[in-house]
Design a protein around this motif. Structure first.
Motif, PDB file in Angstrom:
ATOM      1  N   ASN A  98       1.249  -1.188   0.050  1.00 22.73           N
ATOM      2  CA  ASN A  98       0.056   0.328   0.368  1.00 22.73           C
ATOM      3  C   ASN A  98       0.698   1.502   0.148  1.00 22.73           C
ATOM      4  OD1 ASN A  98      -2.208  -1.523   0.352  1.00 22.73           O
ATOM      5  ND2 ASN A  98      -1.118  -2.089   2.418  1.00 22.73           N
ATOM      6  N   THR A  99       0.408   2.272  -0.886  1.00 19.75           N
ATOM      7  CA  THR A  99       2.186   2.899  -0.918  1.00 19.75           C
ATOM      8  C   THR A  99       1.180   4.231  -1.958  1.00 19.75           C
ATOM      9  OG1 THR A  99       3.703   1.049  -1.986  1.00 19.75           O
ATOM     10  CG2 THR A  99       4.590   3.128  -1.852  1.00 19.75           C
ATOM     11  N   PHE A 100       1.945   5.478  -1.443  1.00 22.70           N
ATOM     12  CA  PHE A 100       1.387   6.822  -1.596  1.00 22.70           C
ATOM     13  C   PHE A 100       2.676   7.063  -2.744  1.00 22.70           C
ATOM     14  CE2 PHE A 100      -1.734   8.063   2.342  1.00 22.70           C
ATOM     15  CZ  PHE A 100      -1.870   7.114   1.971  1.00 22.70           C
ATOM     16  N   VAL A 101       2.460   7.695  -3.431  1.00 25.96           N
ATOM     17  CA  VAL A 101       3.197   8.382  -4.624  1.00 25.96           C
ATOM     18  C   VAL A 101       2.720   9.390  -5.028  1.00 25.96           C
ATOM     19  CG1 VAL A 101       2.131   6.640  -6.697  1.00 25.96           C
ATOM     20  CG2 VAL A 101       4.393   7.033  -6.044  1.00 25.96           C
ATOM     21  N   THR A 102       3.906  10.127  -5.868  1.00 28.95           N
ATOM     22  CA  THR A 102       3.846  11.535  -6.173  1.00 28.95           C
ATOM     23  C   THR A 102       3.828  10.568  -7.584  1.00 28.95           C
ATOM     24  OG1 THR A 102       6.117  11.655  -6.872  1.00 28.95           O
ATOM     25  CG2 THR A 102       4.985  12.593  -4.732  1.00 28.95           C
ATOM     26  N   LEU A 103       3.126  12.123  -8.761  1.00 33.68           N
ATOM     27  CA  LEU A 103       3.198  12.062 -10.050  1.00 33.68           C
ATOM     28  C   LEU A 103       4.729  11.437 -11.014  1.00 33.68           C
ATOM     29  CD1 LEU A 103       0.879  14.786 -11.930  1.00 33.68           C
ATOM     30  CD2 LEU A 103       0.962  12.198 -11.452  1.00 33.68           C
ATOM     31  N   GLU A 122       2.650 -20.115   3.372  1.00 36.58           N
ATOM     32  CA  GLU A 122       2.513 -20.637   4.832  1.00 36.58           C
ATOM     33  C   GLU A 122       0.998 -20.578   4.230  1.00 36.58           C
ATOM     34  OE1 GLU A 122       5.139 -19.318   8.646  1.00 36.58           O
ATOM     35  OE2 GLU A 122       3.462 -18.132   8.278  1.00 36.58           O
ATOM     36  N   ASP A 123       0.070 -21.362   5.153  1.00 37.53           N
ATOM     37  CA  ASP A 123      -1.208 -20.513   4.520  1.00 37.53           C
ATOM     38  C   ASP A 123      -1.969 -20.016   6.149  1.00 37.53           C
ATOM     39  OD1 ASP A 123      -2.439 -22.896   2.884  1.00 37.53           O
ATOM     40  OD2 ASP A 123      -2.687 -24.100   4.638  1.00 37.53           O
ATOM     41  N   GLY A 124      -2.322 -18.781   5.686  1.00 34.14           N
ATOM     42  CA  GLY A 124      -3.286 -18.158   6.558  1.00 34.14           C
ATOM     43  C   GLY A 124      -3.377 -16.484   5.501  1.00 34.14           C
ATOM     44  N   ILE A 125      -4.047 -15.885   6.417  1.00 37.01           N
ATOM     45  CA  ILE A 125      -4.217 -14.356   6.088  1.00 37.01           C
ATOM     46  C   ILE A 125      -2.585 -13.228   5.413  1.00 37.01           C
ATOM     47  CG2 ILE A 125      -5.988 -13.805   7.463  1.00 37.01           C
ATOM     48  CD1 ILE A 125      -4.358 -12.704   9.452  1.00 37.01           C
ATOM     49  N   ASP A 126      -3.546 -12.365   3.998  1.00 35.56           N
ATOM     50  CA  ASP A 126      -2.594 -12.080   3.718  1.00 35.56           C
ATOM     51  C   ASP A 126      -1.622 -10.827   4.820  1.00 35.56           C
ATOM     52  OD1 ASP A 126      -4.014 -12.740   1.603  1.00 35.56           O
ATOM     53  OD2 ASP A 126      -5.333 -10.877   1.142  1.00 35.56           O
ATOM     54  N   LEU A 127      -0.954 -10.530   3.950  1.00 34.81           N
ATOM     55  CA  LEU A 127       0.514  -9.871   4.883  1.00 34.81           C
ATOM     56  C   LEU A 127       0.348  -8.190   4.212  1.00 34.81           C
ATOM     57  CD1 LEU A 127       3.039 -12.773   4.099  1.00 34.81           C
ATOM     58  CD2 LEU A 127       2.297 -11.435   6.411  1.00 34.81           C
ATOM     59  N   GLN A 128       0.165  -7.075   4.749  1.00 32.16           N
ATOM     60  CA  GLN A 128       0.248  -5.593   4.073  1.00 32.16           C
ATOM     61  C   GLN A 128       1.184  -5.479   4.736  1.00 32.16           C
ATOM     62  OE1 GLN A 128      -3.147  -3.165   4.542  1.00 32.16           O
ATOM     63  NE2 GLN A 128      -4.869  -5.261   3.956  1.00 32.16           N
ATOM     64  N   VAL A 129       1.964  -4.649   4.004  1.00 31.18           N
ATOM     65  CA  VAL A 129       3.082  -3.681   3.185  1.00 31.18           C
ATOM     66  C   VAL A 129       2.502  -2.224   3.593  1.00 31.18           C
ATOM     67  CG1 VAL A 129       4.903  -3.419   2.921  1.00 31.18           C
ATOM     68  CG2 VAL A 129       4.385  -5.552   2.570  1.00 31.18           C
ATOM     69  N   HIS A 130       3.021  -1.285   5.035  1.00 28.90           N
ATOM     70  CA  HIS A 130       2.800   0.171   4.456  1.00 28.90           C
ATOM     71  C   HIS A 130       3.903   0.800   4.512  1.00 28.90           C
ATOM     72  CE1 HIS A 130      -1.920  -0.190   4.854  1.00 28.90           C
ATOM     73  NE2 HIS A 130      -1.625  -0.991   5.611  1.00 28.90           N
ATOM     74  N   GLY A 131       3.470   1.813   3.717  1.00 30.62           N
ATOM     75  CA  GLY A 131       5.267   2.779   3.755  1.00 30.62           C
ATOM     76  C   GLY A 131       6.812   1.286   3.498  1.00 30.62           C
ATOM     77  N   GLU A 167       0.341  -8.342  -4.966  1.00 34.69           N
ATOM     78  CA  GLU A 167      -0.551  -7.199  -5.656  1.00 34.69           C
ATOM     79  C   GLU A 167       0.093  -5.414  -4.394  1.00 34.69           C
ATOM     80  OE1 GLU A 167      -4.983  -6.126  -3.616  1.00 34.69           O
ATOM     81  OE2 GLU A 167      -5.142  -7.600  -4.570  1.00 34.69           O
ATOM     82  N   MET A 168      -0.141  -4.771  -5.520  1.00 33.97           N
ATOM     83  CA  MET A 168      -0.058  -3.318  -5.309  1.00 33.97           C
ATOM     84  C   MET A 168      -0.653  -2.160  -5.424  1.00 33.97           C
ATOM     85  SD  MET A 168       3.646  -3.059  -7.305  1.00 33.97           S
ATOM     86  CE  MET A 168       4.359  -1.912  -6.273  1.00 33.97           C
ATOM     87  N   ASN A 169      -0.881  -1.054  -3.855  1.00 35.10           N
ATOM     88  CA  ASN A 169      -2.805  -0.406  -4.635  1.00 35.10           C
ATOM     89  C   ASN A 169      -1.652   0.609  -4.053  1.00 35.10           C
ATOM     90  OD1 ASN A 169      -4.911  -2.520  -3.918  1.00 35.10           O
ATOM     91  ND2 ASN A 169      -4.063  -2.565  -1.595  1.00 35.10           N
ATOM     92  N   ILE A 170      -1.356   1.301  -5.605  1.00 34.99           N
ATOM     93  CA  ILE A 170      -0.728   2.802  -5.186  1.00 34.99           C
ATOM     94  C   ILE A 170      -1.837   3.583  -6.032  1.00 34.99           C
ATOM     95  CG2 ILE A 170       0.757   3.187  -6.950  1.00 34.99           C
ATOM     96  CD1 ILE A 170       2.117   0.995  -8.205  1.00 34.99           C
ATOM     97  N   TRP A 171      -1.818   4.639  -5.084  1.00 33.63           N
ATOM     98  CA  TRP A 171      -2.546   6.039  -5.201  1.00 33.63           C
ATOM     99  C   TRP A 171      -1.327   7.546  -5.396  1.00 33.63           C
ATOM    100  CZ3 TRP A 171      -6.046   6.494   0.309  1.00 33.63           C
ATOM    101  CH2 TRP A 171      -7.113   5.016  -0.110  1.00 33.63           C
ATOM    102  N   ILE A 172      -1.958   7.583  -6.500  1.00 31.01           N
ATOM    103  CA  ILE A 172      -0.702   8.725  -7.476  1.00 31.01           C
ATOM    104  C   ILE A 172      -1.491   9.681  -6.943  1.00 31.01           C
ATOM    105  CG2 ILE A 172      -0.221   9.707  -9.348  1.00 31.01           C
ATOM    106  CD1 ILE A 172      -1.057   6.008  -9.882  1.00 31.01           C
TER     107      ILE A 172
END
Length: 217
Positions: A7-12, A121-130, A146-151
């Motif tokens: 999960n990433t905030f990014v400038t143009l 492993e079996d299990g829930i997702d791992l979220q990376v912030h910053g 998966e990449m959540n990119i907020w531009i």
């Protein structure tokens, strides 16, 4: 198999350094910490809430972990704080030897192999912030699912970038997108195979084109 979701905030112009505040990361003399703050609106809050509504564990770099640990464990009556405090927090670090924030697990051996083992492993997702530095390791080893990119609609110039030298060349597939009222483009991408180059050039290059290829001007 657990997914790693960034999960990433990014400038143009690709800067991801210190979106949340002036003291978040001043490395390299960075002067624009907190650049995302004034763009926040209800659309962004809704999308963020939806993305964090499912069970997850956190996978963080050392610096982001320190920021989170100094903040979220002291927040009460807040859904995000409740989730962050309750979930497992895996920290990629070679310097942190002990942690007091509950449910913290230090990955201070061969971090890449430890992350691969977590994914297997079996299990829930791992979220990376910053985690601006740690995310480069994930990119270099093709560990992101998966990449959540907020531009955000601004340019800064200098600062830590999302995609740098060492990123594995690949296609990405856009699976979701929306736009906030402040012009932030909120996107989700998944890996989509290797790059397959093509060409718009003529099948039979002209003489000028052949000379251009030879470096003649």
């Amino acid at each position: 198999m657990r997914k790693i979701i960034t999960n990433t905030f990014v400038t143009l112009d690709g800067v991801i350094q210190a979106p949340g505040g002036p003291e978040e990361d001043r490395a390299g003399g960075f002067e624009f910490g907190g650049w995302s703050f004034n763009y926040w609106d209800d659309v962004m809050g809704q999308v963020m809430g939806e993305g964090m509504s499912q069970p997850y564990d956190l996978l963080l770099g050392r610096k982001t972990y320190d920021i989170f640990a100094a903040h979220w464990q002291f927040i009460e009556n807040d859904p995000t704080a409740d989730q962050f405090n309750a979930c497992n927090k895996y920290v990629a670090t070679q310097t942190l030897k002990d942690a007091t924030w509950q449910n913290t697990i230090l990955l201070n051996g061969d971090t890449v192999e430890q992350v691969k083992a977590l994914k297997a492993e079996d299990g829930i997702d791992l979220q990376v912030h910053g985690s601006a530095d740690f995310i480069q390791t994930l990119l270099r080893h093709n560990l992101i699912d998966e990449m959540n990119i907020w531009i955000f609609p601004l340019v800064i110039g200098n600062g830590k970038k999302l995609f740098t030298d060492g990123t594995i060349p690949s296609n990405l597939k856009l699976t979701k997108h929306t736009v906030s009222g402040t012009g932030v483009i909120i996107t989700t991408y998944i890996p989509d195979g290797d790059i397959k180059p093509g060409s718009f050039a003529l099948d039979e290059p002209t003489e000028l084109e052949l000379k251009r290829r030879e470096g003649i001007r």
